[in-house]
Design a protein around this motif. Structure first.
Motif, PDB file in Angstrom:
ATOM      1  N   PHE A  55      57.097  88.593  87.302  1.00 26.95           N
ATOM      2  CA  PHE A  55      58.187  89.498  87.632  1.00 26.95           C
ATOM      3  C   PHE A  55      58.122  89.906  89.103  1.00 26.95           C
ATOM      4  N   SER A  56      56.877  90.142  89.576  1.00 29.28           N
ATOM      5  CA  SER A  56      56.689  90.644  90.938  1.00 29.28           C
ATOM      6  C   SER A  56      56.925  89.580  91.991  1.00 29.28           C
ATOM      7  N   PHE A  57      56.563  88.327  91.696  1.00 29.12           N
ATOM      8  CA  PHE A  57      56.587  87.317  92.759  1.00 29.12           C
ATOM      9  C   PHE A  57      57.531  86.150  92.495  1.00 29.12           C
ATOM     10  N   GLU A  58      58.230  86.199  91.343  1.00 31.27           N
ATOM     11  CA  GLU A  58      59.224  85.145  91.095  1.00 31.27           C
ATOM     12  C   GLU A  58      60.628  85.715  90.891  1.00 31.27           C
ATOM     13  N   ILE A  59      60.706  86.912  90.331  1.00 30.85           N
ATOM     14  CA  ILE A  59      62.025  87.488  90.016  1.00 30.85           C
ATOM     15  C   ILE A  59      62.448  88.492  91.083  1.00 30.85           C
ATOM     16  N   ILE A  60      61.590  89.468  91.382  1.00 33.09           N
ATOM     17  CA  ILE A  60      61.982  90.506  92.337  1.00 33.09           C
ATOM     18  C   ILE A  60      62.331  89.934  93.704  1.00 33.09           C
ATOM     19  N   VAL A 102      49.517  96.883  80.740  1.00 32.19           N
ATOM     20  CA  VAL A 102      50.326  95.936  81.506  1.00 32.19           C
ATOM     21  C   VAL A 102      50.048  94.524  81.006  1.00 32.19           C
ATOM     22  N   VAL A 103      51.111  93.780  80.746  1.00 23.24           N
ATOM     23  CA  VAL A 103      50.981  92.361  80.392  1.00 23.24           C
ATOM     24  C   VAL A 103      50.929  91.605  81.719  1.00 23.24           C
ATOM     25  N   GLU A 104      49.722  91.310  82.186  1.00 28.79           N
ATOM     26  CA  GLU A 104      49.505  90.837  83.556  1.00 28.79           C
ATOM     27  C   GLU A 104      50.292  89.564  83.903  1.00 28.79           C
TER      28      GLU A 104
END
Length: 873
Positions: A765-770, A757-759
Motif C-alpha cells: 500500500f505504501s510503495f505501490e499504491i500511494i 498491522v498486516v505488514e
C-alpha cells in the motif's frame, strides 16, 4: 314488554283471527277455495316442478348455511305461525287441497312447509357466538362500565357526582360537565357515574352519543328518538307528546306547499313551539322521575354541531326533570364556540353547565400501572417477572426522570400498545426476557422506523466483548455499534451507549423524531442493552445474550411476505434453485423476510445431509455479496450467525453431516472464500470480525486459523488493489486490509486489544499504491480546524490523527516515509507537485503539535479549504 312492542301488529292480527276465525275461514272457502283452487289441475309436469322447487330450496339452504347466513331469531315467529296456520287449514280442508298426481297423500301447498322451515334451519345451523373475555385477543377502545374495572381509582369521585345528582332538589334542568382531554377516560368515568344511578327507580337513564350522527338535524332527531324510547315504558302519553314536540322542533312535516294548504283550511296548530315546550314540561313533571341524559363525545362534533347541541341542552330540551351529564374537552368546546362567533366562550359555558368536574390528568405512573395490570391479565403465569420489570421501569422514572413509556400518553394508546404486545408475545413468552420484549415492541409501536433499523443487526449492533465485564454479564454479547469517533472509549464507560451510537446518528439523519423523542428512544435502547455493566441483570433469554436477538423480531415480517412453506421449499432446493429464489425475493423486496426465516434455522435440526448443509452455507455467502441499497456496499449476513453455522465446535458439523474429517470441511469452506472473483468485499470483512471476536482462542481453526486469515487478507489485497484508480472506496478497502484487531495476554486472566498491522499489505500500500496517487493522498490528510473560516482569524489547519495517518503511527513517521529513499525512487515514475510544500507544512505541525496557519499554494489543496469555509464575515 320489548318483545310485545316489537310484534304488536302480529299480536293484534292473531287476536283478530282467533276472535273471527269461523268468519274468516268461510270467506277463505268462498273466495279462495271455491273460486280459485278448485279450478287447478294436478299433472306429472306440475309434480316435477314442485319437486324441482323442493330440491332447489334444499340446495339454496345448504349454501347459505355454509356461508353462515344470518336470520334474526325474533323473526322466527312468522314462519312458526305460518306452519301452524297451514297445518290448521290442511287438517280442516285436506280434501280441497290439490294432491300430487302420483303421491296423493302429498299436497302441492305442502311446499309452504319447506318455505317456512328454511329460516328455522338457517337459525338453528348458525354457530352460537362465544363470549369468553379471558381469551379475547384485543383490547378494544370501549370504555369501562363497572367499578371493578377502575384501575385509575376514579370510582370515589364518580360516587360523589352521582350523590350530587341524587340529592339535587332543583326544580329546573341542570347540566354537569365532565372535562378532560382526548383519551383521558371521560366515557369510562361517565359510565362509573351511571352505574351508581341506574338501580335507583327515581331516575330514567338515557345514554346518547351524538357522534354517531352526520348532521345537526339528525343529532336532534336522534336525541329525541333516544329519549322517547327510554320514556315509553313509563308513559305512552308523554312519549307521544315528546314525538310531537320533536316533530315541531325539526319542522319535518312542513314545506311551502303543504303549509299553504293547511293554512287555507285552517288546520295548522295555533300553538307556538314555546307552548308545546310548556305543555310537555308539565307532563314530564307529573311523571315524578328525573331523566338523566349522559351526553358523550361532544368534542368529536363539528363546531356548528357543538353550538347547536349546547342550545339543545340549554333551551330546546331544558325540561325541568332533565339533568345532563356531558363529557367534553374544554379547549375544543371553547374553540368551537369562537368559530360560531361567540365572543366569550368561557362565560357562555358557565351559563349552560352548573358545575364542571375536570378529570385529574392521567399520570405516567397511572399508564404504567394500567399496562402492567393488563399485561398480567393475559400472562398470569409471568406475574412476578412482569412486576419486577415494572419495578425497574418505575424506579428509573422516580430517580432518573427517564420514562420509557413517554410516547404512551393516554389509556387509548396504552390499549393499542397492549394489543401489539399481546399478539407478538404469543407462543414465545418462555423464550424471551419480558422486559426486553416490552421495550422492543414499544419501539415498534411508537418509533417504528427505529425498530426497523434495529432489525438490521449487521449495521447497527456490535459484539460487546468481555473487557470490564465479569460473571454472567460477560456473555452480554450485543451493544449498539459506536461511531468511529467514540470507539476508543472504555467498554464500561458510564456514558450511555445510545449517545455514542451509529443508530442515534442515523435517527437524527432521517429527521422524523423530535429531540425529546430521541431522548426517550435512547432511554429505551440503553435499558435494552444494559450498558451499565454493574447491574448484573442479563439472563439467558435477554435480547443481548447469545443468539436471542432475532427472537424479538419474530413478527417483524408478515407471513404474507414469505411463507414458511416457501422457506421449506427453499431449504430443500439445489443451489441453482436457491439462487433463483433469493434473486426473486430481492426483486420483490422480500429478502429481509427470507432472512428472518434463515436466522431462525438450526442447522443440526433443520438440515439433514451434507449437500443441504453445503448449499445452505454457499447461499449465505451468495446473499452476503448481493448489492445493498443502504450505506453498505454488500447486503451482508450476521457475522455471529455465520460463524455459528461454520464453527465445528466439538466436531459437531463433521459428525452430523458425515465429513471424513475436519480437513474436508475446511477444504469446502476454503473453496468458498477462494472462489475466483474480481473483487473480494464481504469475505475479508467477515474474517476480520472472526479474528477480532475469537482472536484469544487457541482453538480457532474453522474456517481458518489466525495465520491463515492473515494469508487470506494478503490474497484479497492483491486482487482488490488492481481495481484502484483513485482515492475511492476501493482505495480505503485496501487500506483497511492493512490492519486487523488482535489480542495480547495482559494478565493471566485477561487480554488486551491492539491494532495489528498486516505488514505485506502495508508495504504494498505504501510503495505501490500511494505513490501513484500521492498528491490526492496528501490533500486528504490535511484537515481544517473545527469552525474553519467562521471567524476572521480562524483558518488553522492540521493533519488527521485518524486514517490514513495511523498507517505510519505518527506525523514524524509520515515525514520519514515521505523522505525515504524507497519512495523517492517511486516518484521518478509518479512525479509529485505537492510533496515539497506538504513536507514543509507537516514539519511545522510536528514542531507545534497543534493546528497552524499555513498558506497553501497547491490548487487542489486550496480548493478543499475553500470548500470547508462555513461562513465568513
Amino acid at each position: 314488554m320489548k318483545y310485545i312492542e316489537k310484534h304488536k301488529t302480529l299480536i293484534i292480527l292473531l287476536v283478530f283471527f282467533v276472535a273471527f276465525n269461523h268468519f274468516l275461514i268461510s270467506l277463505y272457502q268462498e273466495f279462495i277455495v271455491d273460486k280459485f283452487l278448485v279450478k287447478a289441475d294436478n299433472s306429472i309436469l306440475m309434480d316435477g316442478i314442485i319437486i324441482l322447487l323442493f330440491i332447489f330450496s334444499i340446495i339454496w339452504t345448504i349454501s347459505k348455511i355454509k356461508k353462515g347466513f344470518f336470520v334474526k331469531s325474533e323473526k322466527l315467529i312468522y314462519p312458526v305461525i305460518g306452519i301452524i296456520a297451514y297445518t290448521i287449514i290442511r287438517l280442516n280442508y285436506c280434501d280441497s287441497l290439490i294432491p300430487f298426481k302420483h303421491f296423493e297423500v302429498l299436497k302441492y301447498f305442502d311446499f309452504i312447509y319447506i318455505i317456512c322451515l328454511i329460516p328455522v334451519a338457517l337459525t338453528l345451523a348458525l354457530p352460537k357466538p362465544t363470549n369468553n373475555n379471558q381469551n379475547d385477543k384485543f383490547y378494544d377502545d370501549n370504555p369501562i362500565d363497572k367499578n371493578d374495572n377502575d384501575i385509575l381509582g376514579r370510582k370515589t369521585k364518580a360516587i360523589q357526582i352521582a350523590r350530587l345528582v341524587k340529592n339535587n332538589k332543583s326544580k329546573s334542568s341542570i347540566a354537569i360537565g365532565i372535562v378532560g382531554k382526548w383519551g383521558d377516560g371521560k366515557s369510562s368515568f361517565m359510565n362509573l357515574i351511571e352505574e351508581n344511578l341506574k338501580e335507583d327507580k327515581r331516575f330514567i337513564i338515557v345514554q346518547f352519543n351524538s357522534w354517531l350522527n352526520i348532521s345537526v338535524k339528525s343529532i336532534i332527531q336522534d336525541f329525541f328518538n333516544t329519549v322517547e324510547k327510554e320514556i315509553t315504558p313509563h308513559s305512552f302519553d308523554i312519549s307521544k307528546e315528546l314525538k310531537k314536540y320533536a316533530s315541531n322542533v325539526l319542522s319535518v312535516n312542513k314545506n311551502t306547499t303543504t303549509e299553504t294548504l293547511l293554512n287555507a283550511v285552517n288546520l295548522l296548530p295555533e300553538n307556538s313551539l314555546s307552548d308545546d315546550f310548556d305543555s310537555l314540561n308539565k307532563l314530564l313533571n307529573r311523571l315524578n322521575k328525573k331523566v338523566i341524559v349522559f351526553f358523550d363525545d361532544l368534542d368529536r362534533l363539528q363546531p356548528n354541531e357543538v353550538f347547536e347541541v349546547l342550545k339543545l341542552i340549554r333551551n330546546t330540551a331544558s325540561f325541568d326533570v332533565f339533568n345532563y351529564i356531558v363529557g367534553y374537552d374544554k379547549e375544543y368546546i371553547n374553540e368551537a364556540l369562537k368559530n360560531n362567533q361567540i365572543p366569550n366562550p368561557e362565560k357562555y359555558c358557565e351559563k349552560i353547565f352548573l358545575k364542571e368536574f375536570p378529570l385529574a390528568p392521567i399520570t405516567q405512573k397511572d399508564i404504567n400501572k394500567y399496562i402492567k395490570v393488563r399485561f398480567i391479565e393475559f400472562l398470569p403465569t409471568k406475574k412476578d417477572e412482569i412486576n419486577d420489570a415494572f419495578s425497574d421501569i418505575n424506579l428509573h422514572l422516580d430517580y432518573y426522570q427517564g420514562n420509557v413509556f413517554a410516547s404512551i400518553k393516554n389509556i387509548r394508546n396504552a390499549k393499542r400498545y397492549l394489543n401489539e404486545l399481546r399478539i407478538s408475545i404469543e407462543g414465545i413468552e418462555n423464550e424471551v426476557d419480558l422486559k426486553d420484549f416490552m421495550l422492543i415492541k414499544l419501539l415498534k409501536y411508537s418509533y417504528y422506523d427505529v425498530y426497523r433499523l434495529m432489525f438490521d443487526k449487521q449495521q447497527f449492533i456490535d459484539n460487546r466483548g468481555n473487557d470490564g465485564y465479569s460473571g454472567q454479564e460477560k456473555f452480554n454479547n450485543y451493544k449498539l455499534r459506536e461511531k468511529e469517533s467514540d470507539k476508543k472509549s472504555l467498554p464500561f464507560s458510564l456514558d450511555k451507549s445510545f449517545n455514542k451510537s451509529i443508530l442515534k446518528e442515523e435517527i437524527e439523519r432521517i429527521g422524523i423524531y423530535k429531540s425529546d423523542e430521541i431522548e426517550t428512544i435512547g432511554i429505551i435502547c440503553d435499558r435494552i442493552f444494559k450498558d451499565n455493566y454493574r447491574n448484573g441483570n442479563t439472563t439467558s433469554t435477554s435480547l443481548a445474550y447469545g443468539q436471542n436477538y432475532y427472537k424479538y423480531f419474530n413478527d417483524e415480517i408478515d407471513d404474507t411476505n414469505f411463507l414458511k412453506k416457501d422457506f421449506l421449499i427453499f431449504i430443500a432446493s439445489d443451489f441453482s434453485k436457491m439462487i433463483e429464489i433469493v434473486d426473486k425475493a430481492k426483486t420483490d423486496d422480500r429478502l429481509v423476510a427470507l432472512m428472518l426465516f434463515i436466522y431462525k434455522l438450526n442447522i443440526f435440526e433443520d438440515l439433514s445431509t451434507k449437500v443441504q448443509y453445503e448449499n445452505f452455507v454457499k447461499i449465505l455467502f451468495y446473499i452476503a455479496n448481493l448489492d445493498s441499497d443502504n450505506r453498505w456496499r454488500y447486503f451482508g449476513i450476521d457475522n455471529k450467525f455465520l460463524h455459528n453455522v461454520t464453527d465445528n465446535y466439538k466436531n459437531k458439523i463433521v459428525s452430523t453431516f458425515e465429513y471424513k474429517d475436519e480437513n474436508e470441511l475446511k477444504a469446502f469452506l476454503k473453496s468458498i472464500f477462494y472462489k475466483e472473483k474480481k473483487y473480494y468485499d464481504f469475505e475479508p470483512d467477515y474474517l476480520k470480525s472472526v479474528y477480532n471476536d475469537y482472536g484469544t482462542s487457541n482453538s480457532l481453526k474453522i474456517p481458518f486459523t489466525k495465520e491463515e486469515i492473515i494469508e487470506y487478507l494478503i490474497f484479497c489485497f492483491d486482487v482488490n488493489s488492481k481495481q484502484i484508480e483513485s482515492i475511492d472506496n476501493i482505495f480505503w478497502d485496501c487500506y483497511r486490509l492493512c490492519f486487523v484487531k488482535d489480542w495480547i495476554k495482559a494478565t493471566p486472566n485477561s487480554y488486551s486489544g491492539y491494532t495489528k498491522v498486516v505488514e505485506p499489505n502495508k508495504e504494498k500500500f505504501s510503495f505501490e499504491i500511494i505513490p501513484s496517487l500521492l498528491d490526492d493522498f496528501l490533500v486528504h490528510i490535511v484537515v481544517p480546524q473545527d469552525s474553519y473560516g467562521e471567524e476572521k482569524n480562524n483558518f488553522k489547519v492540521g493533519i488527521s490523527n485518524k486514517s490514513p495517518i495511523e498507517l505510519f503511527g505518527t506525523i514524524q513517521g509520515l515525514i520519514d516515509y515521505l523522505e525515504s529513499n524507497k519512495l523517492k525512487q517511486k516518484l521518478y515514475e509518479y512525479p509529485s507537485e505537492f510533496i515539497t510544500e506538504f513536507l514543509d507544512f507537516a514539519k511545522k505541525v510536528e514542531i507545534k503539535k497543534e493546528f497552524i496557519d499555513f498558506n497553501f499554494t497547491y490548487g487542489a489543496m486550496k480548493q478543499k479549504l475553500e470548500n470547508s469555509i462555513r461562513s465568513y464575515d
